[in-house]
Design an enzyme around this catalytic site. Structure first.
Site, PDB file in Angstrom:
ATOM      1  NE  ARG A   1     -11.107  -8.688   9.849  1.00 49.85           N
ATOM      2  CZ  ARG A   1     -12.170  -9.024  10.575  1.00 49.85           C
ATOM      3  NH1 ARG A   1     -13.175  -9.660  10.018  1.00 49.85           N
ATOM      4  NH2 ARG A   1     -12.205  -8.728  11.852  1.00 49.85           N
TER       5      ARG A   1
ATOM      6  CE  LYS B   1       4.268   1.796  -3.544  1.00 46.24           C
ATOM      7  NZ  LYS B   1       5.172   2.964  -3.547  1.00 46.24           N
TER       8      LYS B   1
ATOM      9  CD  GLU C   1       4.617   9.849 -11.083  1.00 44.60           C
ATOM     10  OE1 GLU C   1       5.545   9.039 -11.265  1.00 44.60           O
ATOM     11  OE2 GLU C   1       4.318  10.289  -9.958  1.00 44.60           O
TER      12      GLU C   1
ATOM     13  CE  LYS D   1       3.182   1.589 -10.663  1.00 44.08           C
ATOM     14  NZ  LYS D   1       2.678   2.668  -9.858  1.00 44.08           N
TER      15      LYS D   1
ATOM     16  CD  GLU E   1       7.879   1.282  -2.447  1.00 47.88           C
ATOM     17  OE1 GLU E   1       7.303   1.664  -3.448  1.00 47.88           O
ATOM     18  OE2 GLU E   1       7.907   1.934  -1.378  1.00 47.88           O
TER      19      GLU E   1
ATOM     20  NE  ARG F   1       5.181  -0.756  -6.266  1.00 48.84           N
ATOM     21  CZ  ARG F   1       3.927  -1.155  -6.186  1.00 48.84           C
ATOM     22  NH1 ARG F   1       3.651  -2.392  -5.862  1.00 48.84           N
ATOM     23  NH2 ARG F   1       2.935  -0.321  -6.433  1.00 48.84           N
TER      24      ARG F   1
ATOM     25  CG  ASN G   1       9.251   5.752  -3.989  1.00 53.77           C
ATOM     26  OD1 ASN G   1       8.077   5.996  -4.242  1.00 53.77           O
ATOM     27  ND2 ASN G   1       9.615   4.763  -3.181  1.00 53.77           N
TER      28      ASN G   1
ATOM     29  CG  HIS H   1       7.653  10.255  -6.207  1.00 54.62           C
ATOM     30  ND1 HIS H   1       8.148  10.178  -7.484  1.00 54.62           N
ATOM     31  CD2 HIS H   1       6.290  10.184  -6.323  1.00 54.62           C
ATOM     32  CE1 HIS H   1       7.131  10.038  -8.351  1.00 54.62           C
ATOM     33  NE2 HIS H   1       6.009  10.040  -7.671  1.00 54.62           N
TER      34      HIS H   1
ATOM     35  CG  HIS I   1       5.449  11.973  -1.868  1.00 50.50           C
ATOM     36  ND1 HIS I   1       5.684  10.638  -1.615  1.00 50.50           N
ATOM     37  CD2 HIS I   1       4.524  12.000  -2.858  1.00 50.50           C
ATOM     38  CE1 HIS I   1       4.934   9.911  -2.428  1.00 50.50           C
ATOM     39  NE2 HIS I   1       4.240  10.704  -3.192  1.00 50.50           N
TER      40      HIS I   1
ATOM     41  CG  HIS J   1       1.832  13.333  -7.657  1.00 51.54           C
ATOM     42  ND1 HIS J   1       2.492  13.275  -6.449  1.00 51.54           N
ATOM     43  CD2 HIS J   1       2.273  12.277  -8.374  1.00 51.54           C
ATOM     44  CE1 HIS J   1       3.297  12.212  -6.444  1.00 51.54           C
ATOM     45  NE2 HIS J   1       3.174  11.590  -7.604  1.00 51.54           N
TER      46      HIS J   1
END
Lengths: 358, 358
Positions: free
Chosen positions: A117, A138, A180, A220, A230, A234, A238, A241, A245, A258
């Site tokens: 956990r 993330k 990026e 960032k 997000e 935030r 993206n 993206h 993606h 990427h």
């Protein structure tokens, strides 16, 4: 040593940027851990993992090496890493160190988030791209139906950027990481964008590179601190993206890097921003820069249906509407909901107009 | 309607206990969700899932039914549920409802915690046992090497206890649930313990049952609120679980119910408390009560080595020391670190002395 602080609702953590900082991790940790598991990949392990192991005075430091590449961000590797952690006797007072690029950061971070956990972990990015993914908490693995669909928000206790690691990066990784930084500049800093467009990746000094990474990180951090989970701004991160993606998923993870996928995504974002918002953007400059610096673009018309299908199952889709990030102008992002139909026709136009091929 | 509030660092949430409350979920939700996924098992689905589906005015309500039983808390089912969520088009504004016992609550809660990095979920416990597991935000799946080893702390937005569901519980489930209430009483409320020991499970009224559950919940909430991430006193809730979890893992999940395993674990905890702390506890009363109410005990000497091995890989083990919860007296718990060797000899003594067989 350059130092930046990220404030998170769970905990604040520091980003250190310094040459050879991999030798001083124990000094930067605020407590003693019962054992340490370094998770890294086949590329990075041989370069740096021994340095880290030997920097710890005790012997409960273990290394697990997984295959390099996006395909390793899978359910199977995730479970394998849990198995190794159990076998090495890790407990709730143990630490995980994610040593590698974005794939390792996401994967090892998600293992840390879910092992018993949740235990502490350190991000040690070794690529330019990972300057972005290592900050903000993330973490995720991929589902066969989409990227990063299984994951958490789980901040590291420390980000350690040993700038030595950037010296050995292949050109393709540099290209990937720069996409990026360009994205961050387009979101928030038009001066930075101009500076980026004025350099060539070949022959870039390490000093200049560090400065670009540092500037990108500042953008960032600002967005992440204001909206950790997000739910609002935030999402701007993206930018590029939505298509990026989907392209990665469609082509199979690892075919494009990427950043190469994001570069195409940024051009598509511009194409839509111009038509949807009447935005005026430095399109030609960016296209030329990508071309000059060797970015590739395998996008073809027969991919459109499948790409739209993938985008519809993306995290960024709400109520069947694609929440696309667009630019009203440089450093002026907005979230624009788009119907799938409209997105499809833009995508066809983008490919047919050849903007992506120029 | 009985109502209890749980304060968590992420969010506060309410526990509602009422007959037929399954028909009024939409009224209890604070916002509209883009779609709803009910996760339930083969036992519960046929009894209640239609009632919930039809309580929602719109049609984006989906049901996924998984096998009943502990073996369903696996990596495979976890991934399968993610796949179904993606296929049904769930997004970040969707809701998951965990309808079932502790297995469903843990599993569906962990899917909610990790789907697109976390979406809202409702706990709808349908067993007595789940009164315990549905509160406190612990969600997890099992690793083949130990129970609940992969998971998160991720609180629900609402716990809805439709007491109707308790009417149809088989005797074995009632037995299982009572072991956790007895545990809670032993931790914090000796009056409650006396009242529990004065009843017989057969012929217990629903009213009395509800009152016991309510009392147990109050104890649980107090400990959870004071220590959400289980760094301190929340660990007390593991009373009886050191051996309990190991027994379940050793025998194969589902052979003993969780509560049957905890009942044996409680007797072992007493055995150790008496020897380690000189505690004086109502041992005979408890043994008699378990016997009278049909609790079984398959513990034999040849299991000892393997049980100790499992316990050593448990979340409760730190630095190779087993953090066992003991009682100085009724309602006086402490955390006692025990060497594996010592634990092993206690376990052998416990079996040979026959306390577990009386």
């Amino acid at each position: 040593m350059e130092r930046l602080v990220v404030n998170s609702s769970l905990q604040s953590y520091t980003i250190y940027m310094e040459e050879k900082s991999r030798f001083k991790i124990p000094k930067l940790l605020k407590k003693e851990y019962s054992s340490i598991l370094i998770i890294t990949d086949t590329n990075v392990a041989k370069l740096y993992s021994n340095d880290i192991v030997s920097s710890f005075p005790h012997d409960k430091v273990y290394v697990v090496v997984v295959d390099a590449g996006e395909q390793t961000k899978s359910l199977d590797t995730f479970y394998y890493l849990h198995t190794k952690a159990i076998e090495y006797g890790l407990d709730r007072e143990s630490l995980i160190i994610a040593l590698g690029g974005g794939v390792i950061g996401d994967l090892a971070g998600f293992v840390a988030a879910t092992f018993m956990r949740g235990i502490d972990y350190v991000q040690m990015p070794t690529t330019i791209l990972a300057h972005d993914s290592s900050v903000g908490g993330k973490v995720a693995i991929n589902h066969e139906k989409g990227k990063n669909l299984i994951g958490s928000f789980y901040p590291p206790i420390l980000v350690l950027y040993d700038t030595d690691t950037l010296k050995t990066l292949p050109a393709r990784e540099v290209r990937s990481g720069f996409a990026e930084i360009i994205k961050e500049a387009m979101l928030a800093d038009s001066d930075l964008f101009d500076r980026l467009m004025s350099v060539s990746l070949e022959g870039l000094t390490l000093e200049a590179l560090n400065l670009f990474i540092y500037s990108g990180l500042q953008i960032k951090i600002k967005l992440v601190e204001a909206d950790e989970k997000e739910t609002g701004n935030r999402k701007f991160l993206n930018l590029g993206h939505t298509l990026g993606h989907a392209l990665e998923a469609k082509l199979g993870y690892g075919v494009l890097t990427h950043g190469e996928a994001v570069a195409i995504g940024l051009l598509f974002m511009i194409y839509v921003s111009e038509r949807e918002l009447g935005a005026s953007l430095p399109t030609e400059t960016l296209i030329k820069w990508f071309k000059k610096n060797g970015y590739i673009n395998p996008l073809t018309l027969d991919m459109v249906d499948e790409l739209v299908e993938i985008i519809l199952h993306d995290k960024k889709t709400v109520n069947q509407k694609i929440q696309m990030i667009l630019l009203r102008n440089l450093a002026g992002p907005i979230i624009q909901p788009l119907e799938a139909k409209k997105l499809k026709s833009y995508l066809q136009g983008f490919i047919v107009d050849g903007i992506s091929k120029r």
